[in-house]
Design an enzyme around this catalytic site. Structure first.
Site, PDB file in Angstrom:
ATOM      1  N   GLU A   1      30.491  40.359  31.162  1.00 15.52           N
ATOM      2  CA  GLU A   1      30.151  40.599  32.559  1.00 15.52           C
ATOM      3  C   GLU A   1      29.169  41.758  32.691  1.00 15.52           C
ATOM      4  O   GLU A   1      29.374  42.821  32.091  1.00 15.52           O
ATOM      5  CB  GLU A   1      31.428  40.900  33.355  1.00 15.52           C
ATOM      6  CG  GLU A   1      32.315  39.670  33.485  1.00 15.52           C
ATOM      7  CD  GLU A   1      33.769  39.994  33.770  1.00 15.52           C
ATOM      8  OE1 GLU A   1      34.073  41.136  34.135  1.00 15.52           O
ATOM      9  OE2 GLU A   1      34.603  39.088  33.606  1.00 15.52           O
TER      10      GLU A   1
ATOM     11  N   GLU B   1      36.818  35.593  32.220  1.00 20.69           N
ATOM     12  CA  GLU B   1      37.091  36.106  30.871  1.00 20.69           C
ATOM     13  C   GLU B   1      37.599  35.024  29.932  1.00 20.69           C
ATOM     14  O   GLU B   1      37.235  34.986  28.750  1.00 20.69           O
ATOM     15  CB  GLU B   1      38.106  37.253  30.925  1.00 20.69           C
ATOM     16  CG  GLU B   1      37.546  38.591  31.379  1.00 20.69           C
ATOM     17  CD  GLU B   1      37.529  38.760  32.893  1.00 20.69           C
ATOM     18  OE1 GLU B   1      37.907  37.782  33.594  1.00 20.69           O
ATOM     19  OE2 GLU B   1      37.142  39.834  33.376  1.00 20.69           O
TER      20      GLU B   1
ATOM     21  N   ASP C   1      42.482  46.154  30.020  1.00 16.90           N
ATOM     22  CA  ASP C   1      43.471  45.640  30.969  1.00 16.90           C
ATOM     23  C   ASP C   1      43.167  44.201  31.376  1.00 16.90           C
ATOM     24  O   ASP C   1      44.076  43.442  31.700  1.00 16.90           O
ATOM     25  CB  ASP C   1      43.486  46.523  32.219  1.00 16.90           C
ATOM     26  CG  ASP C   1      43.506  48.000  31.887  1.00 16.90           C
ATOM     27  OD1 ASP C   1      44.569  48.615  31.986  1.00 16.90           O
ATOM     28  OD2 ASP C   1      42.446  48.558  31.495  1.00 16.90           O
ATOM     29  N   PHE C   2      41.882  43.848  31.395  1.00 16.79           N
ATOM     30  CA  PHE C   2      41.513  42.494  31.825  1.00 16.79           C
ATOM     31  C   PHE C   2      41.697  41.478  30.701  1.00 16.79           C
ATOM     32  O   PHE C   2      41.587  40.272  30.929  1.00 16.79           O
ATOM     33  CB  PHE C   2      40.058  42.437  32.320  1.00 16.79           C
ATOM     34  CG  PHE C   2      39.672  43.538  33.267  1.00 16.79           C
ATOM     35  CD1 PHE C   2      40.618  44.204  34.025  1.00 16.79           C
ATOM     36  CD2 PHE C   2      38.345  43.914  33.408  1.00 16.79           C
ATOM     37  CE1 PHE C   2      40.252  45.232  34.895  1.00 16.79           C
ATOM     38  CE2 PHE C   2      37.965  44.928  34.274  1.00 16.79           C
ATOM     39  CZ  PHE C   2      38.919  45.597  35.018  1.00 16.79           C
TER      40      PHE C   2
ATOM     41  N   HIS D   1      43.872  49.841  35.142  1.00 21.68           N
ATOM     42  CA  HIS D   1      42.589  50.201  34.525  1.00 21.68           C
ATOM     43  C   HIS D   1      42.736  51.351  33.528  1.00 21.68           C
ATOM     44  O   HIS D   1      41.752  52.026  33.239  1.00 21.68           O
ATOM     45  CB  HIS D   1      41.580  50.639  35.590  1.00 21.68           C
ATOM     46  CG  HIS D   1      40.986  49.534  36.400  1.00 21.68           C
ATOM     47  ND1 HIS D   1      41.681  48.855  37.350  1.00 21.68           N
ATOM     48  CD2 HIS D   1      39.731  48.995  36.403  1.00 21.68           C
ATOM     49  CE1 HIS D   1      40.889  47.954  37.928  1.00 21.68           C
ATOM     50  NE2 HIS D   1      39.703  48.013  37.365  1.00 21.68           N
TER      51      HIS D   1
HETATM   52  C1  LIG Z   1      39.727  40.243  35.661  1.00 26.63           C
HETATM   53  C2  LIG Z   1      38.726  41.292  36.006  1.00 26.63           C
HETATM   54  N1  LIG Z   1      37.484  41.207  35.494  1.00 26.63           N
HETATM   55  C3  LIG Z   1      36.558  42.136  35.790  1.00 26.63           C
HETATM   56  C4  LIG Z   1      36.858  43.190  36.609  1.00 26.63           C
HETATM   57  C5  LIG Z   1      35.813  44.260  36.915  1.00 26.63           C
HETATM   58  N2  LIG Z   1      35.318  44.117  38.293  1.00 26.63           N
HETATM   59  C6  LIG Z   1      35.858  44.794  39.320  1.00 26.63           C
HETATM   60  S1  LIG Z   1      35.210  44.345  40.790  1.00 26.63           S
HETATM   61  C7  LIG Z   1      34.145  43.256  40.042  1.00 26.63           C
HETATM   62  C8  LIG Z   1      33.195  42.431  40.852  1.00 26.63           C
HETATM   63  C9  LIG Z   1      33.972  41.575  41.807  1.00 26.63           C
HETATM   64  O1  LIG Z   1      33.091  40.766  42.530  1.00 26.63           O
HETATM   65  P1  LIG Z   1      33.594  39.967  43.791  1.00 26.63           P
HETATM   66  O2  LIG Z   1      34.832  39.214  43.456  1.00 26.63           O
HETATM   67  O3  LIG Z   1      32.460  39.185  44.312  1.00 26.63           O
HETATM   68  O4  LIG Z   1      34.047  41.094  44.825  1.00 26.63           O
HETATM   69  P2  LIG Z   1      33.105  42.199  45.486  1.00 26.63           P
HETATM   70  O5  LIG Z   1      33.167  43.400  44.617  1.00 26.63           O
HETATM   71  O6  LIG Z   1      31.751  41.629  45.602  1.00 26.63           O
HETATM   72  O7  LIG Z   1      33.755  42.434  46.807  1.00 26.63           O
HETATM   73  C10 LIG Z   1      34.327  43.245  38.672  1.00 26.63           C
HETATM   74  C11 LIG Z   1      33.577  42.407  37.731  1.00 26.63           C
HETATM   75  C12 LIG Z   1      38.174  43.259  37.100  1.00 26.63           C
HETATM   76  N3  LIG Z   1      38.572  44.278  37.867  1.00 26.63           N
HETATM   77  N4  LIG Z   1      39.072  42.302  36.808  1.00 26.63           N
END
Ligand SMILES: Cc1ncc(C[n+]2csc(CCOP(=O)(O)OP(=O)(O)O)c2C)c(N)n1
Ligand SMILES: Cc1ncc(C[n+]2csc(CCOP(=O)(O)OP(=O)(O)O)c2C)c(N)n1
Ligand SMILES: [Mg+2]
Ligand SMILES: [Mg+2]
Lengths: 323, 322, 323, 322
Positions: free
Chosen positions: A29, A60, A85-86, A129
């Site tokens: 990512e 993932e 954690d993910f 986290h």
């Molecule tokens: C399973 C998982 N993968 C990756 C992350 C890291 N992460 C946190 S927010 C985010 C982006 C989320 O995008 P979206 O669902 O569109 O929500 P937005 O932030 O745009 O509101 C990522 C990749 C996470 N917290 N959990």
């Protein structure tokens, strides 16, 4: 020698291996647009193209599975999970697929895969986290587990991991990314399965990894007038260079194991098992384990500091075993 | 249908081989039980042969197949050696996975057989890998992933469709919808009649086909494989079918008798045989010969399996690390 | 007393608690039509209706998540994962959600959830159907871990787990389902966190759980003319009744820990950690751990037998520590 | 639009409160940084206020909301105390989660706020739970789950749609499609323009709505909530929107300037204000007063947070076991 951060060291390792071997690619990512949220793959997309630096949806399980399958087909993926954690969302791909495919196939399939991720507490990111999960991976046969503490080790181990034909879980620590250390100008490798004595000493052996190596060295320094502490960093938990630990324990007779992971059920227990099995009689005091309190990591900085194991606890443990 | 009679007869032979393999496998399993040896899970592919054979007919040795827990048919259709497969079922050192894998984990990467999976849906993300590798290297290899309609409720399957479509990977997902997942009927798992719209909701083509009609499967798969080879991305094929046996050797039958009878009449092998005879693509004598040969081949395979040695227990750690 | 199988004992525990409390329901694959593939919930759907015995699609993450959320809303789900190996597909719901929600909410949310599953080798089901993963769950703060060895304990612990307001991972063993044992006619509970001395002895302490309890008892029997062996079954790993273990070790001075899980990194290490911390000086010989070889479980019966730890290894370990 | 002016003004007040909350939160975060304290991840909801407010306007205290990592807006719209929320951001013992949760884990079960989630997509299966509980108990409570378009690529989301549809659970999935997931644009994640067809492929209704138009969101949510309360099952709503800030406080801006400018013009608050003024549902003076009041409320909340004590470090294990 150059003095670089761990992020830089990791970045160099990946770039060098990608330049060396076309079958190496990066997947995860945000890895292309910002080089991953910690910047480890910064600049890669520009240099090697977005075909080799594949930015993925938040899937993932799918992209880890893709990486495993690509490895089965002879590529050498470096798969980034943003936080350890993910990894809960792709545990099947790691524990049941990557770890077991070679064995289940009777050696016909190999999985030359590196799963990079980072772990640890100390940034007020709360329970989902901040975990240290090395013990989980180290308990599953078929995975190698690397867990560097310095830029030098990070670079050398990552290059070895990429060249290794087995799945390697590569655990960085979020608080170490900006820490600096010396690395040679010329190419070097650190083999998987070789511990390093980070400080020599004669009275007490401290085995520590990742962030705890620095804390152990600080503790050793703080106590230097009273106790001579030897600090050993296994650098990889699987394979474990137990011989290095045993040699030290046979010399000092006193052992402290320091992990940031929560105390109950951590990897320290595996080291204790080996010590009991192979050099118990060398012990002249009860060995001690230092670890974080066994609670989900609290958000509040006041509580997080109380939960996390650190230099203070290591000092107390060294003093206790040296007494 | 512009297939040469030899190709048609070859497909029949493969279907018959799968059918006969399963019968022998069940015998071996019961032989084991009789001496107190429980040889793990055994899931029969009987009844679904047209799917594996119709799809794999389009594949080369350098194309990849990811199989499921019900994978004997996929392995045979992809060209695996039935002797080594049979030996694997007994955990022999001559087994296709050296006795380490068993029924659910048969591997032959030299012919693109990338293994079954004990995790339902487990193969769906793995299949993206060789498809990605083909794209990465610029080859025209394709990857096929077989899975059941039960597996279609796994989250990772959807993640995989999304990624396959997004990156236009040369992968074909073949859902073997046999209406049951262990003892769970499809009405307790799917709120919808068909899977194809799901593929379309991810922007990739979805097809629905009679999985008991070899020619229909063959045609749909041909289209999908052609698309993948041409670099035009993935396809999902849902093949409606029915297994002849209970879920596995240790779970009793749960399906209604009338449903079973109804599907029995649609058995893909007699159906295809009747068509071949009608077309004059095979004669009665040739048909009888084919079955005799297949039977002999599987008898020999079972003997080979029985007579092969078990692995040396001291070598349990062999094949762990590369 | 009645002599019943473990399957029967578990079935009774669930039926009694469902009859007692309307908020208890069962959810999982095949749980209604065949009572789960091992028959633990047989007859339940008929007695309590399919609304309370919810048969699911093969969507472990969704239905485990549903169970966690239902528990947050005050129901008491009993969620069945068919094999512990499949828990990899819902690890996030277990490790990051169920285990942490109460703490992260500052105690405002409770998760009275039971996750039942079964584990273990010995049936030639190969690497993805034979694991023992108790160490993974026991390492994650917020989860209780129950792991019964007898029909009595199974019934009593399961009833306690259902009434407990915390998430409990309930680990059965596939080879124990048809084993019989006595249970009282009247209602009883076995509290979580209370070990039982399964055999008294004075020379060597053997700590064992699940299938290994029987093997330890067999080993003790086989050695009875030479060594007096005490066998302790913690019955729950979290909470761990370490006091019971310490009491025994203080008496015998000799310790063997027997787990079926693969040797490296298992829960035995946690017991060793506690022993080193709290009663090291009571040890008069190096403690030993028995476990299966650290490889993915091979399919072949010949290899599986070689990999699995059993009575023989326990006998060797007892003999070694007693020497 | 048949809503009383008080209700309309109340919705505006909530949107303004969210906006102002985020500004104060960022100040507190920077104050922390200045003294070397890094207070974790902070994801601003600015720009998306119409979604939380438009949806939650239909909910009672005994209805449930599952939130995401970007959850301040959901909490406020559901009625959470902004003082306790602000204190939570500083990890104070007066925090809404007693300082244990922080920005991503705000809980107030007494008003149905079941927490944010640090795992993207993590709330999607949890939301099935209270929906199931309502059905099980025969109440008419509904559950709403908010998540981003990034989360829509998680497998578990699809499993959840399937189960929700299959069991006709009273749950509403609200996808806040702000076109970006951290630094990843939607074109690198979705091979399709809309999410609604995915819902339909699971046999449940899917709607697409302008997430920056409060009234449009309100109307769509009203339909979905009505359906759920009536026992007619789940709905997916995709609300197109845009966040005003970078992903979180520590990730620099990655989005093109023109895209940002374009969306700035669609800011939901001025849009709704203009409409209210036009309708005569609010006067200029009332509008100014409303903003002044909100500002004062948030100033007070920030002060409350600053002045609250940290939890006693010795109590780190409190709240672990029930
Ligand atoms: C399973 C998982 N993968 C990756 C992350 C890291 N992460 C946190 S927010 C985010 C982006 C989320 O995008 P979206 O669902 O569109 O929500 P937005 O932030 O745009 O509101 C990522 C990749 C996470 N917290 N959990
Ligand atoms: C993740 C996971 N969940 C459950 C199982 C147990 N299991 C094995 S096969 C099976 C049914 C699979 O049904 P389907 O996908 O339709 O394939 P079929 O058996 O009908 O060919 C189940 C539930 C498993 N192996 N993996
Ligand atoms: Mg099926
Ligand atoms: Mg987004």
């Amino acid at each position: 020698m150059r003095n670089v951060t761990m992020v830089r060291a990791l970045n160099e390792a990946i770039a060098e291996e990608m330049a060396r071997d076309e079958s190496v690619f990066v997947i995860g990512e945000d890895v292309a647009d910002c080089g991953g949220v910690f910047g480890v793959t910064a600049g890669m997309a520009k240099r090697f193209g977005r075909e080799r630096v594949r930015q993925t949806p938040i899937s993932e399980a799918a992209f880890t599975g893709l990486a495993v399958g690509a490895a089965m087909a002879g590529l050498r993926p470096i798969c980034e999970i943003m936080y350890v954690d993910f990894a809960t969302t792709c545990m099947d791909q790691i524990l049941n697929q990557a770890a077991k495919l070679r064995y289940m196939s009777g050696g016909q399939v190999t999985v030359p895969l590196v799963m990079r991720t980072q772990q640890g507490g100390g940034t007020c990111e709360a329970a989902q986290h901040s975990q240290c999960l090395e013990a989980i991976f180290a308990h599953v046969p078929g995975l190698k587990v690397a867990i560097p503490a310095t830029p030098y080790d990070a670079k050398g181990l990552l290059k070895s991991a990429i060249r290794d034909d087995n799945p390697v879980i590569f655990l960085e620590h979020k608080l170490l990314y900006e820490e600096k250390g010396d690395i040679p100008r010329e190419e070097f490798l650190v083999p998987l399965g070789e511990a390093e004595v980070k400080r020599e000493g004669g009275d007490v052996t401290v085995v520590a990894w990742s962030l705890m190596v620095g804390k152990a060295l600080d503790a050793a320094q703080a106590l230097e007038d009273e106790v001579s502490v030897e600090v050993i960093d296994p650098r990889t938990l699987v394979p474990l260079d137990f011989e290095a630990i045993a040699t030290s324990v046979r010399k000092t007779g006193r052992l402290v194991i320091a992990q940031e992971a929560c105390l109950a059920g951590g990897f320290a227990g595996e080291i204790l098992r080996r010590v009991c099995d192979e050099c118990f009689d060398a012990l002249s005091a009860p060995p001690r384990v230092v670890g974080s309190a066994s609670v989900p990591m609290p958000f509040s900085p006041a509580l997080e500091a109380a939960v996390l194991a650190g230099e203070e606890e290591i000092i107390a443990a060294i003093s206790a075993v040296a007494a | 249908m512009d297939l040469a009679p030899e190709r048609l007869r070859e497909m029949l032979r493969l279907m018959a081989t799968i059918r006969r393999f399963e019968l022998r496998a069940q015998e071996l399993f019961r032989e084991g039980l009789a001496v107190g040896e429980f040889l793990g899970a055994l899931h029969s592919y009987e009844g679904e042969e047209a799917i594996a054979v119709g799809v794999c007919a389009h594949l080369r040795d350098d194309d990849y197949v990811f199989s499921s827990h019900r994978g004997h048919g996929h392995a045979i259709a992809k060209g695996a050696d039935v002797r080594a497969m049979m030996a694997e079922l007994l955990g022999k050192s001559t087994g296709i996975s050296r006795g380490r894998g068993g029924s659910m984990h048969m591997f032959a990467p030299e012919i693109g057989l990338m293994g079954g999976n004990g995790i339902v849906g487990g193969g769906t993300p793995l299949a993206l890998g060789p498809a990605f590798a083909a794209q990465y290297r610029g080859t025209d290899q394709v990857t096929v992933c077989f899975f059941g309609e039960g597996a279609a409720s796994q989250g990772v399957f959807h993640e995989s469709l999304n990624l396959a479509s997004l990156w236009r990977l040369p992968v074909i997902y073949v859902c073997e919808n046999n209406l049951w997942a262990a003892t769970t009927p499809i009405c307790d798992a799917w709120p919808v009649p068909d899977l194809a719209p799901r593929a379309e909701s991810f922007g990739m083509p979805g097809m629905t086909v009679d999985g008991n009609d070899l020619l229909a499967v063959h045609e749909a798969a041909g289209e999908a494989v052609g698309r993948a080879r041409a670099g035009d991305g993935p396809t999902l094929i849902e093949a409606k079918t029915y297994r002849h046996r209970p879920h596995c050797m240790v779970i009793p039958e749960h399906r209604p008798e009338d449903e079973r009878a109804q599907w029995e009449a649609l058995d893909p092998i007699p159906r295809f045989e009747a068509w071949l005879l009608e077309q004059g693509a095979i004669s009665d004598v040739e048909l009888a010969d084919l079955h005799t040969e297949v039977e002999a081949e599987l008898d020999a395979a079972a003997d080979f399996a029985r007579q092969s040695p078990l692995p040396d227990p001291a070598h349990f750690a062999q094949y762990m690390w590369a």
